[in-house]
Design a protein around this motif. Structure first.
Motif: not given
Lengths: 263, 339, 291
Positions: A12-13, A15-16, A234, C116-117, C121, C123-124, C163
């Motif tokens: 996920p990181l 991908w950001q 982010t 932030v995360m 997520w 977006w994911i 996660w």
């Protein structure tokens, strides 16, 4: 197995990171995949610019860390001496409970406090509740570290005629350096990441800390998709912590586990 | 009155009495060993004298002056800790300088004193090393150096050699005596090792469960123990015990048993340890197992022998462990062993 | 000599004072406010109204729904975090090259700000442009509204939470694993025990107090979940992911009903006491944690 774990943690990181480097059109599959820094320019020059909230979070983090260490160390020192007694047990139990406590439950009372004392929108004042939130774990970590020191060292220093202040400064402080580093890093992390209290205390746009700025970014546009800008924010917001964790992971781990072990 | 006097010294921890009404005097220049099993109160005594723990009762006098309430840093006490308590973040020189600096001794004087102590203990070459870079023996010398630097009014040693191997301990004993004992300050030496106590001290105080069992010269304690505990605690291999009448007990030291052509007890060697200059025999006798030390050259056949002892070597104790005279009805039935 | 106790109390005072002001006062204030009306109608002045707030709470379907959703989120995510965290801890405990780096990288999700995360997520999980839907499309499946389907969105929240916090659980359990003396493991190996037997007969029993601590910590934090959901879903869709803390926040800051907001907070606090009490009762039955 390790690759899988890394993919899960870092995917996920990464991908950001990728998202942040793509133009908006490419994200929705309508443009060519051309790398660009446009998103970063957008976030950094926005209103308010993201770097302002990065700076605010950094300042609050530093202030909180300093205040936490200077309050936690004397407390941990004194507490350690009463470890076996009822006082030590009682205070220890309270600290453990406080360190488990979900801080969101405090926001209403703190909000009222900020209002009646005119502390709202003051970054300096924000350090106070942040320090309180960090104190329980900080004291538990430092108490465990002090307990691990051979008691004869302090006896020897006393026989050498060193007063309490001198003992703290020239014996305890240098010996506790690793534990102090752990505590400082964990405190900084917690302060950097705190959200509910900042949300209720800070309303002026130029005073927003990073988490509140991010949430504002998210809240302002639920149905539009400025995800490239999100991602850039982010990445920028994570970068300082990324460096901190990579450099200081040993201290983070030892601090967390020590606080937990002896707590 | 000069030297150190402890009067009715007591220490209570919670509701546990760790030290009970201890009376003890150490003359100037005398080395007194506090000897006893762990938990007997010997380290407590040392910490009370140093001022590290508060007394629950009694007084501490130094050269006639009451220092009971004086803080540790003002007692001018030199102490060598079992763990040496060297500051791990400071090198040897800084370790030594810390106390002098806190006392505000000028730099030139400080350097001169440190240099001379380093010289005396042959530590000059190690002055920039940290404790972790030193061997056990070197660490101990640094701890000694710190104690000597102090120009103390009392010297306290808390098991200073227990972290060293046996060979080094033996070598260090005379050096420790030379450096610390015989000067002006009285020396208190805590140990659980009787050999070390005998080798170091002028007199020994045996403590048990917070009470003083006996204090006296090394030889006196061994040959004339006041209680069964002292007789049992001193001497290796340990003393033999034979039950007497009415709960009394006869103590016989292994070296006092002798092979006899006749009389005494019939004995059969069960096991032997050969120690070079002597051998130790476990003897099966009608009165139980006895340990006997045989000097080099003496022989005991495997088939059996008769052993006896001199009446003068008998140590008798009553049921409460107090010493009895060598003459009395309790000897009945056991005089057969004496020759 | 200065009495030691007085000095020590003086040294502890500043820290304890601040803790009292920041932790205790708000809680007491909440308890007090929950017995008052303090709304726009009362001009935001607190007017005593007996137990009216509490009666309203018992009748409040939204509160019940949020309580259920909070407990459901807590139960499922903590269970998953525990299982995955244990596996991760065992993996990190195994010797191997680059173990320190691996630990640092695995720790990252926990160290980054939740808000932030949560954005990441969002977006994911985006429908249809997020990478997850991209994956679905790539294998020929239709896209799925991960964040817009009321019946399943809470699961997306669970995934994001797992996660982020599994590394924390893993770290705590790793400390527990490291406290188990190697001698014990070797002694069992000499008895001919396999890896599974060692795990079952030695590792897990000795790890029990650490697991209990991790559970307590995670349950307490999850029952107060706020940041993650606030940013990821805003409580939606259709309130299907709203937590108690968010409800209290909405009552006080959106509807300016401070009395009722405080009541919801107090109710959450009481809910929180439950695992704490269970943990305390269990304390004496577990072997002591040693370091």
């Amino acid at each position: 197995m390790r690759a899988l774990v890394l993919l899960w943690s870092l995917g996920p990181l990464l991908w950001q990171l990728r998202t942040s480097l793509l133009p908006p059109d490419a994200l929705v599959g309508q443009g060519p995949t051309a790398w660009t820094l446009e998103n970063y320019r957008l976030v950094l020059s926005g209103d308010p610019p993201l770097w302002a909230s990065l700076r605010n979070s950094g300042l609050v983090g530093l202030g909180t860390t300093l205040l936490t260490l200077s309050l936690a160390l004397p407390c941990a020192y004194a507490l350690q001496r009463h470890r076996a007694g009822l006082l030590g047990w009682g205070v220890g139990a309270v600290l453990l409970a406080a360190s488990l406590f979900p801080t969101v439950l405090l926001f209403l009372g703190l909000l009222e406090m900020a209002r009646s004392l005119h502390l709202a929108n003051s970054l300096t004042a924000l350090c106070l509740p942040y320090t309180a939130l960090a104190l329980p774990l900080a004291i538990l970590i430092l108490r465990a570290a002090i307990a691990a020191l051979p008691p004869e060292l302090e006896d020897a220093a006393r026989l050498e005629g060193l007063a309490l202040g001198q003992r703290l400064r020239s014996v305890l402080l240098p010996l506790l350096a690793p534990a102090l580093a752990s505590t400082a890093i964990l405190t900084f992390l917690a302060s950097w990441n705190e959200y509910p209290i900042a949300l209720t205390w800070i309303s002026r746009v130029d005073r927003l800390t990073l988490p509140t700025a991010m949430a504002r970014l998210a809240g302002s546009s639920v149905f539009t998709v400025p995800y490239g800008a999100f991602a850039a924010a982010t990445v920028l917001g994570s970068l300082p912590l990324l460096l901190l964790v990579l450099v200081a992971q040993r201290w983070i781990i030892s601090g967390l586990t020590q606080g937990a072990v002896k707590g | 009155m000069s030297g150190l006097q402890l009067q009715q010294l007591s220490r209570r921890c919670g509701d546990r009495l760790v030290l009970e009404h201890l009376d003890l005097a150490v003359a100037p220049g005398e080395c007194l060993a506090l000897l006893g099993p762990s938990g007997c109160g010997k380290t407590t005594t040392l910490r009370l004298v140093a001022g590290l723990d508060p007394c629950s009762g009694g007084r501490i006098l130094l050269n006639g002056e009451d220092i009971t309430a004086r803080p540790a840093g003002e007692r001018e006490v030199a102490m060598v800790f079992q763990s040496y308590a060297l500051f791990p973040h400071l090198d040897v020189g800084e370790n030594l300088a810390l106390g002098l600096r806190s006392r505000g001794i000028p730099r030139a004087e400080r350097d001169r004193r440190i240099a001379s102590v380093l010289e005396l203990l042959q530590l000059t070459a190690l002055v920039r090393r940290r404790p972790a870079q030193l061997s056990g023996g070197q660490r101990q010398r640094v701890a000694l150096a710190r104690a000597l630097l102090r120009q103390p009014r009392i010297v306290l040693l808390d098991e200073p050699m227990s972290n060293l191997d046996a060979r080094l301990r033996e070598e260090l004993r005379p050096e420790l005596r030379r450096l610390l004992c015989g000067g002006e300050p009285p020396v208190l030496y805590v140990t659980h090792d009787q050999q070390e106590a005998m080798g170091m001290a002028d007199r020994i105080a045996v403590l048990q469960a917070g009470r003083l069992e006996q204090v006296g010269g090394v030889r006196e304690l061994y040959t004339d123990p006041a209680s069964r505990f002292v007789a049992d605690f001193l001497g290796r291999p340990a003393i033999n015990w034979l039950p007497g009448r009415d709960g009394t007990a006869l103590g016989l030291r292994p070296e006092h048993l002798r092979p006899r052509p006749e009389g005494g007890l019939q004995a059969r060697p069960e096991r032997r340890e050969w120690w070079g200059h002597q051998q130790l025999l476990w003897l099966e006798t009608p009165r139980g197992t006895l340990r006997m030390l045989l000097p080099e050259g003496a022989e005991a056949g495997a088939e059996g022998l008769r052993v006896g002892w001199r009446a003068a070597d008998e140590l008798w104790f009553d049921a409460a462990g107090q010493r009895l005279s060598a003459e009395g009805p309790w000897r009945q039935g056991l005089e057969s062993g004496a020759v | 000599m200065i009495p030691l106790l007085a000095v020590d109390l003086l040294l502890m005072l500043p820290a304890l004072l601040l803790l009292g002001v920041v932790f205790l006062l708000p809680l007491l204030r909440d308890a007090w406010l929950s017995l008052h009306a303090s709304t726009v109608v009362t001009g935001l002045m607190a007017v005593p109204n007996g137990a009216a707030n509490w009666w309203r709470l018992f009748d409040d379907a939204r509160f019940r729904q949020d309580a259920f959703q909070t407990v459901r989120f807590t139960g499922v995510s903590v269970a998953l975090e525990l299982v995955l965290g244990l596996g991760l801890a065992l993996l990190l405990h195994r010797p191997g090259r680059g173990r320190a780096l691996l630990r640092a990288l695995v720790l990252l999700p926990w160290a980054l700000p939740t808000t932030v995360m949560a954005l990441g997520w969002r977006w994911i999980l985006n429908d249809p442009h997020g990478p997850l839907n991209g994956l679905l499309q790539a294998v020929g499946l239709p896209t799925f509204g991960f964040l817009t389907t009321p019946s399943t969105t809470w699961l997306a929240v669970v995934v994001a939470d797992v996660w982020k916090t599994t590394p924390f659980v893993a770290l705590l359990l790793l400390a527990g694993l490291q406290s188990i003396p190697v001698d014990l493991v070797e002694a069992l190996q000499l008895e001919g025990a396999g890896r599974l037997t060692i795990l079952r007969r030695l590792t897990l029993p000795l790890l029990a107090p650490w697991i209990a601590l991790a559970l307590l910590f995670r349950i307490a934090q999850s029952l107060g979940v706020f940041d993650l959901i606030q940013v990821l879903t805003g409580g939606g869709p259709a309130g299907s992911t709203e937590s108690l803390a968010m409800y209290a926040y909405r009552q006080s800051l959106r509807f300016l009903d401070f009395g009722y907001g405080a009541t919801v907070l107090m109710a959450t606090f009481l809910l929180l006491l439950l695992p704490g009490v269970i943990w305390l009762l269990l304390q004496n039955r577990l072997p002591r944690r040693t370091a």
